[in-house]
Design a protein around this motif. Structure first.
Motif, PDB file in Angstrom:
ATOM      1  N   LEU A 207       4.694   1.825   8.368  1.00 14.83           N
ATOM      2  CA  LEU A 207       4.856   2.678   7.199  1.00 14.83           C
ATOM      3  C   LEU A 207       6.310   3.152   7.119  1.00 14.83           C
ATOM      4  O   LEU A 207       6.910   3.506   8.133  1.00 14.83           O
ATOM      5  CB  LEU A 207       3.925   3.890   7.276  1.00 14.83           C
ATOM      6  N   VAL A 208       6.855   3.149   5.917  1.00 11.05           N
ATOM      7  CA  VAL A 208       8.216   3.638   5.667  1.00 11.05           C
ATOM      8  C   VAL A 208       8.097   4.933   4.875  1.00 11.05           C
ATOM      9  O   VAL A 208       7.409   4.981   3.850  1.00 11.05           O
ATOM     10  CB  VAL A 208       9.050   2.600   4.895  1.00 11.05           C
ATOM     11  N   LEU A 209       8.776   5.980   5.333  1.00 12.26           N
ATOM     12  CA  LEU A 209       8.646   7.304   4.737  1.00 12.26           C
ATOM     13  C   LEU A 209       9.822   7.634   3.825  1.00 12.26           C
ATOM     14  O   LEU A 209      10.959   7.222   4.078  1.00 12.26           O
ATOM     15  CB  LEU A 209       8.574   8.379   5.834  1.00 12.26           C
ATOM     16  N   SER A 210       9.539   8.395   2.780  1.00 11.14           N
ATOM     17  CA  SER A 210      10.610   8.953   1.955  1.00 11.14           C
ATOM     18  C   SER A 210      11.313  10.048   2.749  1.00 11.14           C
ATOM     19  O   SER A 210      10.792  10.551   3.753  1.00 11.14           O
ATOM     20  CB  SER A 210      10.030   9.535   0.665  1.00 11.14           C
TER      21      SER A 210
ATOM     22  N   TYR B 262       7.204  12.726  -1.892  1.00 14.37           N
ATOM     23  CA  TYR B 262       6.430  12.829  -0.651  1.00 14.37           C
ATOM     24  C   TYR B 262       5.510  11.620  -0.538  1.00 14.37           C
ATOM     25  O   TYR B 262       4.298  11.713  -0.774  1.00 14.37           O
ATOM     26  CB  TYR B 262       5.604  14.112  -0.626  1.00 14.37           C
ATOM     27  N   SER B 263       6.081  10.479  -0.186  1.00 14.13           N
ATOM     28  CA  SER B 263       5.286   9.251  -0.160  1.00 14.13           C
ATOM     29  C   SER B 263       5.719   8.357   0.993  1.00 14.13           C
ATOM     30  O   SER B 263       6.763   8.551   1.603  1.00 14.13           O
ATOM     31  CB  SER B 263       5.428   8.480  -1.480  1.00 14.13           C
ATOM     32  N   CYS B 264       4.881   7.373   1.269  1.00 14.89           N
ATOM     33  CA  CYS B 264       5.242   6.332   2.231  1.00 14.89           C
ATOM     34  C   CYS B 264       4.640   5.012   1.767  1.00 14.89           C
ATOM     35  O   CYS B 264       3.731   4.997   0.926  1.00 14.89           O
ATOM     36  CB  CYS B 264       4.771   6.676   3.643  1.00 14.89           C
TER      37      CYS B 264
ATOM     38  N   VAL C   2       0.867  -1.168   0.000  1.00 17.43           N
ATOM     39  CA  VAL C   2       0.000   0.000   0.000  1.00 17.43           C
ATOM     40  C   VAL C   2       0.907   1.221   0.000  1.00 17.43           C
ATOM     41  O   VAL C   2       1.850   1.316   0.788  1.00 17.43           O
ATOM     42  CB  VAL C   2      -0.959   0.018   1.207  1.00 17.43           C
ATOM     43  N   VAL C   3       0.683   2.133  -0.944  1.00 13.52           N
ATOM     44  CA  VAL C   3       1.485   3.344  -1.085  1.00 13.52           C
ATOM     45  C   VAL C   3       0.584   4.556  -0.901  1.00 13.52           C
ATOM     46  O   VAL C   3      -0.508   4.623  -1.473  1.00 13.52           O
ATOM     47  CB  VAL C   3       2.149   3.413  -2.476  1.00 13.52           C
ATOM     48  N   LEU C   4       1.045   5.504  -0.083  1.00 11.94           N
ATOM     49  CA  LEU C   4       0.388   6.808   0.021  1.00 11.94           C
ATOM     50  C   LEU C   4       1.217   7.790  -0.797  1.00 11.94           C
ATOM     51  O   LEU C   4       2.317   8.164  -0.404  1.00 11.94           O
ATOM     52  CB  LEU C   4       0.298   7.260   1.477  1.00 11.94           C
ATOM     53  N   GLU C   5       0.701   8.153  -1.960  1.00 13.68           N
ATOM     54  CA  GLU C   5       1.396   9.052  -2.888  1.00 13.68           C
ATOM     55  C   GLU C   5       1.059  10.493  -2.524  1.00 13.68           C
ATOM     56  O   GLU C   5      -0.093  10.915  -2.609  1.00 13.68           O
ATOM     57  CB  GLU C   5       0.949   8.770  -4.321  1.00 13.68           C
ATOM     58  N   GLY C   6       2.065  11.256  -2.125  1.00 15.13           N
ATOM     59  CA  GLY C   6       1.837  12.630  -1.703  1.00 15.13           C
ATOM     60  C   GLY C   6       2.163  13.654  -2.765  1.00 15.13           C
ATOM     61  O   GLY C   6       3.099  13.487  -3.559  1.00 15.13           O
ATOM     62  N   THR C   7       1.371  14.706  -2.793  1.00 17.40           N
ATOM     63  CA  THR C   7       1.605  15.832  -3.693  1.00 17.40           C
ATOM     64  C   THR C   7       1.550  17.118  -2.890  1.00 17.40           C
ATOM     65  O   THR C   7       0.566  17.367  -2.179  1.00 17.40           O
ATOM     66  CB  THR C   7       0.548  15.893  -4.816  1.00 17.40           C
TER      67      THR C   7
ATOM     68  N   VAL D 118       0.793  18.665   2.130  1.00 16.22           N
ATOM     69  CA  VAL D 118       0.823  17.501   1.251  1.00 16.22           C
ATOM     70  C   VAL D 118      -0.500  16.744   1.380  1.00 16.22           C
ATOM     71  O   VAL D 118      -0.985  16.502   2.484  1.00 16.22           O
ATOM     72  CB  VAL D 118       1.992  16.564   1.611  1.00 16.22           C
ATOM     73  N   ARG D 119      -1.073  16.394   0.255  1.00 18.86           N
ATOM     74  CA  ARG D 119      -2.273  15.558   0.219  1.00 18.86           C
ATOM     75  C   ARG D 119      -1.929  14.242  -0.452  1.00 18.86           C
ATOM     76  O   ARG D 119      -1.058  14.191  -1.302  1.00 18.86           O
ATOM     77  CB  ARG D 119      -3.413  16.267  -0.493  1.00 18.86           C
ATOM     78  N   PHE D 120      -2.662  13.202  -0.067  1.00 17.12           N
ATOM     79  CA  PHE D 120      -2.260  11.856  -0.454  1.00 17.12           C
ATOM     80  C   PHE D 120      -3.351  11.119  -1.218  1.00 17.12           C
ATOM     81  O   PHE D 120      -4.543  11.281  -0.952  1.00 17.12           O
ATOM     82  CB  PHE D 120      -1.880  11.042   0.791  1.00 17.12           C
TER      83      PHE D 120
END
Length: 368
Positions: A249-252, A227-229, A175-180, A187-189
Protein backbone atom coordinates in the motif's frame (compact mmCIF):
# COMPACT_ATOMS: atom_id res chain seq x y z
CA UNK A 1 -11.80 -36.10 43.76
CA UNK A 2 -9.43 -39.06 43.73
CA UNK A 3 -10.39 -42.48 44.98
CA UNK A 4 -8.37 -45.41 46.35
CA UNK A 5 -10.54 -48.49 46.16
CA UNK A 6 -8.09 -51.10 47.45
CA UNK A 7 -4.37 -51.40 48.15
CA UNK A 8 -1.77 -48.64 48.39
CA UNK A 9 0.21 -46.66 45.89
CA UNK A 10 0.99 -49.80 43.92
CA UNK A 11 -2.68 -50.41 43.25
CA UNK A 12 -3.97 -49.90 39.73
CA UNK A 13 -7.20 -48.60 41.18
CA UNK A 14 -5.84 -45.22 42.29
CA UNK A 15 -7.25 -42.42 40.10
CA UNK A 16 -8.04 -38.72 40.13
CA UNK A 17 -6.77 -36.08 42.56
CA UNK A 18 -6.20 -36.24 46.29
CA UNK A 19 -5.24 -32.97 47.93
CA UNK A 20 -2.51 -31.33 45.89
CA UNK A 21 -1.64 -34.51 43.95
CA UNK A 22 -3.10 -36.04 40.81
CA UNK A 23 -2.88 -39.77 39.97
CA UNK A 24 -3.02 -41.13 36.43
CA UNK A 25 -1.71 -44.04 34.39
CA UNK A 26 0.71 -43.66 31.47
CA UNK A 27 1.75 -46.77 29.52
CA UNK A 28 0.58 -48.94 32.40
CA UNK A 29 2.60 -46.98 34.94
CA UNK A 30 1.13 -44.93 37.77
CA UNK A 31 2.20 -41.29 37.57
CA UNK A 32 1.77 -38.91 40.49
CA UNK A 33 2.05 -35.18 39.79
CA UNK A 34 1.55 -32.07 41.84
CA UNK A 35 -1.65 -30.34 40.84
CA UNK A 36 -1.01 -27.02 39.12
CA UNK A 37 -3.39 -24.22 38.29
CA UNK A 38 -4.02 -24.06 34.55
CA UNK A 39 -2.89 -20.77 33.05
CA UNK A 40 -4.96 -20.38 29.87
CA UNK A 41 -3.90 -16.79 29.18
CA UNK A 42 -0.65 -15.83 30.90
CA UNK A 43 -0.55 -12.47 29.10
CA UNK A 44 3.18 -12.24 28.69
CA UNK A 45 4.50 -8.97 27.26
CA UNK A 46 5.34 -10.64 23.93
CA UNK A 47 1.85 -12.16 23.65
CA UNK A 48 0.11 -8.86 24.26
CA UNK A 49 2.38 -7.05 21.79
CA UNK A 50 1.41 -9.65 19.17
CA UNK A 51 -2.29 -9.18 19.94
CA UNK A 52 -1.93 -5.41 19.77
CA UNK A 53 -0.31 -5.67 16.33
CA UNK A 54 -3.04 -8.03 15.20
CA UNK A 55 -5.80 -5.50 15.93
CA UNK A 56 -4.89 -3.18 13.07
CA UNK A 57 -3.62 -5.88 10.70
CA UNK A 58 -6.87 -7.82 10.95
CA UNK A 59 -9.00 -4.69 10.61
CA UNK A 60 -7.13 -3.52 7.52
CA UNK A 61 -7.06 -7.01 6.02
CA UNK A 62 -10.82 -7.35 6.24
CA UNK A 63 -11.29 -3.90 4.74
CA UNK A 64 -9.01 -4.72 1.79
CA UNK A 65 -10.44 -8.16 1.09
CA UNK A 66 -13.48 -7.27 -0.97
CA UNK A 67 -15.39 -8.62 -3.95
CA UNK A 68 -13.30 -6.37 -6.19
CA UNK A 69 -9.86 -7.22 -4.83
CA UNK A 70 -8.00 -10.30 -3.60
CA UNK A 71 -4.54 -10.60 -2.14
CA UNK A 72 -2.01 -12.47 -4.30
CA UNK A 73 1.22 -14.09 -3.14
CA UNK A 74 3.19 -16.31 -5.50
CA UNK A 75 5.32 -17.71 -2.67
CA UNK A 76 2.49 -19.24 -0.66
CA UNK A 77 2.68 -22.96 0.09
CA UNK A 78 0.01 -25.43 -0.94
CA UNK A 79 -1.81 -25.30 2.40
CA UNK A 80 -1.65 -21.51 2.71
CA UNK A 81 -4.08 -18.95 1.36
CA UNK A 82 -3.26 -15.49 0.04
CA UNK A 83 -5.17 -14.02 3.00
CA UNK A 84 -2.95 -15.98 5.42
CA UNK A 85 0.11 -14.68 3.58
CA UNK A 86 -1.08 -11.10 4.01
CA UNK A 87 -1.06 -11.61 7.77
CA UNK A 88 2.36 -13.28 7.64
CA UNK A 89 3.94 -10.29 5.92
CA UNK A 90 1.85 -7.52 7.53
CA UNK A 91 2.68 -8.61 11.08
CA UNK A 92 6.36 -8.00 10.25
CA UNK A 93 5.87 -4.58 8.68
CA UNK A 94 8.50 -2.06 9.90
CA UNK A 95 7.23 0.78 12.09
CA UNK A 96 4.02 -1.01 13.17
CA UNK A 97 0.74 0.67 14.02
CA UNK A 98 -1.16 0.21 17.28
CA UNK A 99 -4.89 0.81 17.68
CA UNK A 100 -7.03 -0.04 20.70
CA UNK A 101 -9.53 -2.82 21.16
CA UNK A 102 -12.28 -0.20 21.33
CA UNK A 103 -11.21 1.25 17.98
CA UNK A 104 -11.25 -2.23 16.45
CA UNK A 105 -14.76 -2.81 17.76
CA UNK A 106 -15.84 0.49 16.22
CA UNK A 107 -14.41 -0.63 12.87
CA UNK A 108 -11.62 1.94 12.82
CA UNK A 109 -8.33 0.93 11.22
CA UNK A 110 -5.16 2.72 10.17
CA UNK A 111 -3.94 1.31 6.83
CA UNK A 112 -0.19 1.62 6.38
CA UNK A 113 2.45 0.17 4.07
CA UNK A 114 1.08 -3.38 4.29
CA UNK A 115 1.90 -5.84 1.49
CA UNK A 116 -0.95 -6.81 -0.81
CA UNK A 117 1.04 -8.97 -3.25
CA UNK A 118 4.39 -10.66 -3.72
CA UNK A 119 5.42 -11.94 -7.11
CA UNK A 120 7.84 -12.08 -10.02
CA UNK A 121 6.47 -9.41 -12.39
CA UNK A 122 8.03 -5.91 -12.43
CA UNK A 123 6.80 -3.71 -9.59
CA UNK A 124 4.70 -0.62 -10.32
CA UNK A 125 5.90 2.56 -8.62
CA UNK A 126 3.42 5.07 -7.27
CA UNK A 127 3.34 8.32 -5.26
CA UNK A 128 0.73 10.85 -4.22
CA UNK A 129 0.53 14.21 -6.03
CA UNK A 130 -1.41 16.64 -3.85
CA UNK A 131 -1.79 19.22 -6.63
CA UNK A 132 -3.41 16.62 -8.91
CA UNK A 133 -5.27 14.95 -6.02
CA UNK A 134 -4.18 11.60 -7.39
CA UNK A 135 -1.71 8.77 -7.02
CA UNK A 136 0.61 8.93 -10.04
CA UNK A 137 2.31 5.74 -11.28
CA UNK A 138 5.41 5.19 -13.39
CA UNK A 139 3.25 3.71 -16.18
CA UNK A 140 3.07 5.84 -19.31
CA UNK A 141 -0.03 6.59 -21.38
CA UNK A 142 -1.38 9.04 -23.91
CA UNK A 143 -4.17 11.38 -22.87
CA UNK A 144 -7.57 9.74 -22.58
CA UNK A 145 -11.07 11.16 -22.89
CA UNK A 146 -14.68 10.05 -22.60
CA UNK A 147 -14.50 8.29 -25.97
CA UNK A 148 -11.33 6.27 -25.29
CA UNK A 149 -12.05 2.53 -25.43
CA UNK A 150 -10.32 -0.34 -23.67
CA UNK A 151 -8.95 -1.40 -27.06
CA UNK A 152 -7.52 2.09 -27.77
CA UNK A 153 -5.93 2.20 -24.34
CA UNK A 154 -4.51 -1.35 -24.53
CA UNK A 155 -2.71 -0.74 -27.81
CA UNK A 156 -1.20 2.52 -26.59
CA UNK A 157 -0.44 1.16 -23.11
CA UNK A 158 1.48 -1.92 -24.28
CA UNK A 159 3.54 0.17 -26.67
CA UNK A 160 4.56 2.69 -24.02
CA UNK A 161 5.31 0.21 -21.20
CA UNK A 162 7.34 -2.57 -22.80
CA UNK A 163 9.63 -2.88 -19.76
CA UNK A 164 6.64 -3.94 -17.65
CA UNK A 165 6.02 -6.94 -19.92
CA UNK A 166 2.24 -6.58 -20.18
CA UNK A 167 0.72 -9.29 -22.38
CA UNK A 168 -2.72 -9.56 -23.90
CA UNK A 169 -5.17 -10.85 -21.25
CA UNK A 170 -2.99 -9.54 -18.42
CA UNK A 171 -4.75 -7.29 -15.91
CA UNK A 172 -4.06 -3.80 -14.61
CA UNK A 173 -5.59 -3.67 -11.14
CA UNK A 174 -6.04 -1.02 -8.49
CA UNK A 175 -7.54 -0.85 -5.00
CA UNK A 176 -7.96 2.52 -3.27
CA UNK A 177 -8.87 3.13 0.37
CA UNK A 178 -10.56 6.54 0.33
CA UNK A 179 -10.32 8.17 3.75
CA UNK A 180 -12.54 10.82 5.27
CA UNK A 181 -11.66 12.58 8.52
CA UNK A 182 -14.52 12.42 11.02
CA UNK A 183 -15.54 14.95 13.64
CA UNK A 184 -14.00 12.67 16.29
CA UNK A 185 -10.54 12.99 14.70
CA UNK A 186 -10.47 9.48 13.20
CA UNK A 187 -10.30 8.64 9.52
CA UNK A 188 -12.75 6.10 8.11
CA UNK A 189 -12.29 4.43 4.77
CA UNK A 190 -14.30 3.32 1.77
CA UNK A 191 -12.89 0.79 -0.68
CA UNK A 192 -12.85 1.27 -4.45
CA UNK A 193 -11.27 -1.27 -6.75
CA UNK A 194 -11.30 -2.25 -10.41
CA UNK A 195 -9.35 -4.21 -13.00
CA UNK A 196 -8.83 -3.90 -16.74
CA UNK A 197 -8.12 -6.86 -18.99
CA UNK A 198 -5.60 -5.86 -21.67
CA UNK A 199 -7.45 -6.49 -24.92
CA UNK A 200 -7.39 -5.25 -28.50
CA UNK A 201 -11.01 -6.29 -29.06
CA UNK A 202 -12.87 -4.65 -26.15
CA UNK A 203 -14.82 -1.59 -27.33
CA UNK A 204 -16.11 -0.70 -23.85
CA UNK A 205 -15.40 2.82 -22.64
CA UNK A 206 -12.24 3.02 -20.55
CA UNK A 207 -13.91 5.37 -18.05
CA UNK A 208 -16.54 2.70 -17.30
CA UNK A 209 -13.90 0.04 -16.59
CA UNK A 210 -11.37 2.16 -14.66
CA UNK A 211 -13.49 5.02 -13.28
CA UNK A 212 -10.74 6.56 -11.12
CA UNK A 213 -8.04 6.52 -13.80
CA UNK A 214 -6.71 9.63 -15.52
CA UNK A 215 -3.44 10.72 -17.13
CA UNK A 216 -1.20 13.25 -15.35
CA UNK A 217 1.83 14.53 -17.28
CA UNK A 218 1.87 11.42 -19.46
CA UNK A 219 1.57 9.00 -16.53
CA UNK A 220 -1.35 6.84 -15.45
CA UNK A 221 -2.88 8.19 -12.24
CA UNK A 222 -5.82 7.41 -9.97
CA UNK A 223 -7.93 10.07 -8.28
CA UNK A 224 -7.90 9.94 -4.47
CA UNK A 225 -8.54 12.21 -1.49
CA UNK A 226 -5.91 13.56 0.89
CA UNK A 227 -6.36 10.72 3.43
CA UNK A 228 -6.02 7.75 1.10
CA UNK A 229 -3.81 4.86 0.09
CA UNK A 230 -3.54 2.70 -3.01
CA UNK A 231 -2.06 -0.44 -4.51
CA UNK A 232 -1.69 -0.79 -8.30
CA UNK A 233 -0.90 -4.31 -9.54
CA UNK A 234 0.03 -6.17 -12.68
CA UNK A 235 -1.73 -9.54 -12.63
CA UNK A 236 -1.30 -12.46 -15.04
CA UNK A 237 -3.62 -15.48 -14.65
CA UNK A 238 -2.15 -18.68 -16.11
CA UNK A 239 -2.82 -22.40 -15.96
CA UNK A 240 0.04 -22.68 -13.46
CA UNK A 241 -1.34 -19.98 -11.17
CA UNK A 242 -1.45 -16.22 -10.90
CA UNK A 243 1.69 -14.16 -11.44
CA UNK A 244 1.71 -10.67 -9.92
CA UNK A 245 3.90 -7.66 -9.33
CA UNK A 246 5.07 -7.17 -5.72
CA UNK A 247 3.15 -4.25 -4.23
CA UNK A 248 2.63 -2.57 -0.87
CA UNK A 249 0.00 0.00 0.00
CA UNK A 250 1.21 3.52 -0.85
CA UNK A 251 0.05 6.30 1.47
CA UNK A 252 -0.73 9.94 0.80
CA UNK A 253 1.30 12.48 2.80
CA UNK A 254 -1.64 13.37 5.06
CA UNK A 255 -2.32 9.71 5.80
CA UNK A 256 1.36 9.18 6.67
CA UNK A 257 1.14 12.03 9.18
CA UNK A 258 -2.08 10.65 10.63
CA UNK A 259 -0.67 7.11 10.88
CA UNK A 260 2.42 8.41 12.71
CA UNK A 261 0.27 9.17 15.77
CA UNK A 262 -0.42 5.43 16.08
CA UNK A 263 3.23 4.43 15.78
CA UNK A 264 4.40 5.97 19.06
CA UNK A 265 5.40 4.28 22.31
CA UNK A 266 2.32 5.84 23.90
CA UNK A 267 0.02 4.31 21.26
CA UNK A 268 1.62 0.89 21.83
CA UNK A 269 1.20 1.13 25.60
CA UNK A 270 -2.44 2.26 25.35
CA UNK A 271 -3.22 -0.51 22.84
CA UNK A 272 -1.73 -3.19 25.10
CA UNK A 273 -3.59 -1.88 28.15
CA UNK A 274 -6.86 -1.93 26.19
CA UNK A 275 -6.29 -5.69 25.82
CA UNK A 276 -5.97 -6.19 29.57
CA UNK A 277 -2.31 -5.37 30.08
CA UNK A 278 0.49 -7.87 30.65
CA UNK A 279 2.21 -9.75 33.45
CA UNK A 280 5.57 -8.38 34.56
CA UNK A 281 6.82 -11.72 35.91
CA UNK A 282 6.00 -15.34 35.30
CA UNK A 283 7.56 -17.86 37.71
CA UNK A 284 8.02 -21.50 36.83
CA UNK A 285 10.51 -24.37 36.82
CA UNK A 286 11.13 -27.55 34.93
CA UNK A 287 9.43 -30.62 36.31
CA UNK A 288 11.57 -33.13 38.22
CA UNK A 289 10.84 -36.84 38.26
CA UNK A 290 11.83 -39.72 40.51
CA UNK A 291 11.04 -43.41 40.63
CA UNK A 292 9.70 -44.91 43.88
CA UNK A 293 8.67 -48.57 43.92
CA UNK A 294 7.52 -48.46 40.33
CA UNK A 295 5.65 -45.19 40.81
CA UNK A 296 6.83 -42.13 38.88
CA UNK A 297 6.58 -39.09 41.13
CA UNK A 298 6.66 -35.80 39.19
CA UNK A 299 7.05 -32.53 41.05
CA UNK A 300 6.68 -29.16 39.34
CA UNK A 301 6.00 -25.58 40.27
CA UNK A 302 2.89 -23.79 39.12
CA UNK A 303 3.79 -22.70 35.60
CA UNK A 304 2.78 -19.11 35.03
CA UNK A 305 2.41 -18.12 38.65
CA UNK A 306 3.37 -14.58 39.49
CA UNK A 307 2.11 -11.10 40.00
CA UNK A 308 0.46 -9.00 37.35
CA UNK A 309 1.45 -5.43 36.72
CA UNK A 310 -1.78 -4.52 34.96
CA UNK A 311 -5.38 -5.14 35.81
CA UNK A 312 -8.24 -5.68 33.44
CA UNK A 313 -9.78 -8.43 31.37
CA UNK A 314 -7.67 -10.31 28.89
CA UNK A 315 -8.28 -10.64 25.19
CA UNK A 316 -6.72 -12.93 22.64
CA UNK A 317 -6.63 -12.37 18.95
CA UNK A 318 -8.10 -14.71 16.40
CA UNK A 319 -6.51 -16.39 13.43
CA UNK A 320 -7.28 -15.67 9.83
CA UNK A 321 -8.37 -18.02 7.15
CA UNK A 322 -9.56 -17.21 3.69
CA UNK A 323 -8.74 -17.80 0.08
CA UNK A 324 -7.44 -15.27 -2.35
CA UNK A 325 -5.84 -14.86 -5.71
CA UNK A 326 -5.78 -12.20 -8.36
CA UNK A 327 -8.11 -9.26 -8.30
CA UNK A 328 -11.59 -9.49 -9.68
CA UNK A 329 -13.96 -7.25 -11.55
CA UNK A 330 -14.34 -3.53 -11.12
CA UNK A 331 -16.55 -1.80 -8.62
CA UNK A 332 -16.50 -0.15 -5.23
CA UNK A 333 -17.25 -1.40 -1.78
CA UNK A 334 -17.79 0.27 1.56
CA UNK A 335 -18.98 -0.81 4.96
CA UNK A 336 -20.80 1.24 7.50
CA UNK A 337 -19.63 2.04 10.99
CA UNK A 338 -20.93 -0.42 13.53
CA UNK A 339 -22.66 0.32 16.79
CA UNK A 340 -20.25 -1.66 18.93
CA UNK A 341 -17.89 0.05 21.26
CA UNK A 342 -20.17 2.95 22.06
CA UNK A 343 -18.08 3.90 25.05
CA UNK A 344 -15.97 7.04 24.95
CA UNK A 345 -12.44 6.94 23.62
CA UNK A 346 -10.95 7.08 27.10
CA UNK A 347 -8.63 4.15 26.39
CA UNK A 348 -7.27 5.49 23.12
CA UNK A 349 -4.03 7.31 22.34
CA UNK A 350 -4.18 11.05 21.96
CA UNK A 351 -4.90 12.04 18.38
CA UNK A 352 -4.00 15.57 17.26
CA UNK A 353 -5.93 15.19 14.00
CA UNK A 354 -9.00 17.38 13.85
CA UNK A 355 -11.39 18.63 11.28
CA UNK A 356 -14.76 18.04 9.79
CA UNK A 357 -15.66 15.77 6.94
CA UNK A 358 -18.07 13.06 6.02
CA UNK A 359 -19.07 10.14 8.15
CA UNK A 360 -18.40 7.37 5.66
CA UNK A 361 -16.55 4.53 7.31
CA UNK A 362 -14.52 1.58 6.24
CA UNK A 363 -16.04 -1.43 7.94
CA UNK A 364 -14.20 -4.41 9.26
CA UNK A 365 -15.66 -7.47 10.84
CA UNK A 366 -15.11 -8.61 14.39
CA UNK A 367 -12.05 -10.65 15.14
CA UNK A 368 -12.37 -14.32 14.62
Amino acid sequence: MGKIITGGLDSNQIMGSIGSHTFRYTNGQLVVSQKAATVTNPRTYEQVVHRALFLNVSATGKLLSTATFKFAFEDKESKQTDYNMFFKYAMKTPHPVYITKNMRQRRICVPVEYPVSRGSLPSIKCSYDASAQAFVTNLSASDVNANTTVSDFSIDFRGKNKSHQFLLDDKLVYVVLEGTMGDDGYVRFEVAGASLLISYDNTAKLSAVLPLMKVVNGKIAFTASAYSCIAVLHSRPTEDGVYVSPQDLVLSDDLKTYAATFRTAEAKDVSMKSLGGWNDSLIGSKASTSLNNGVVVRDSMDEGAGSSSSSGSSSSSGSSSSSGSSSGTGGSSSSGQGSEGSQNNQDEPSNPSTGGGGTSSGGTGDEG
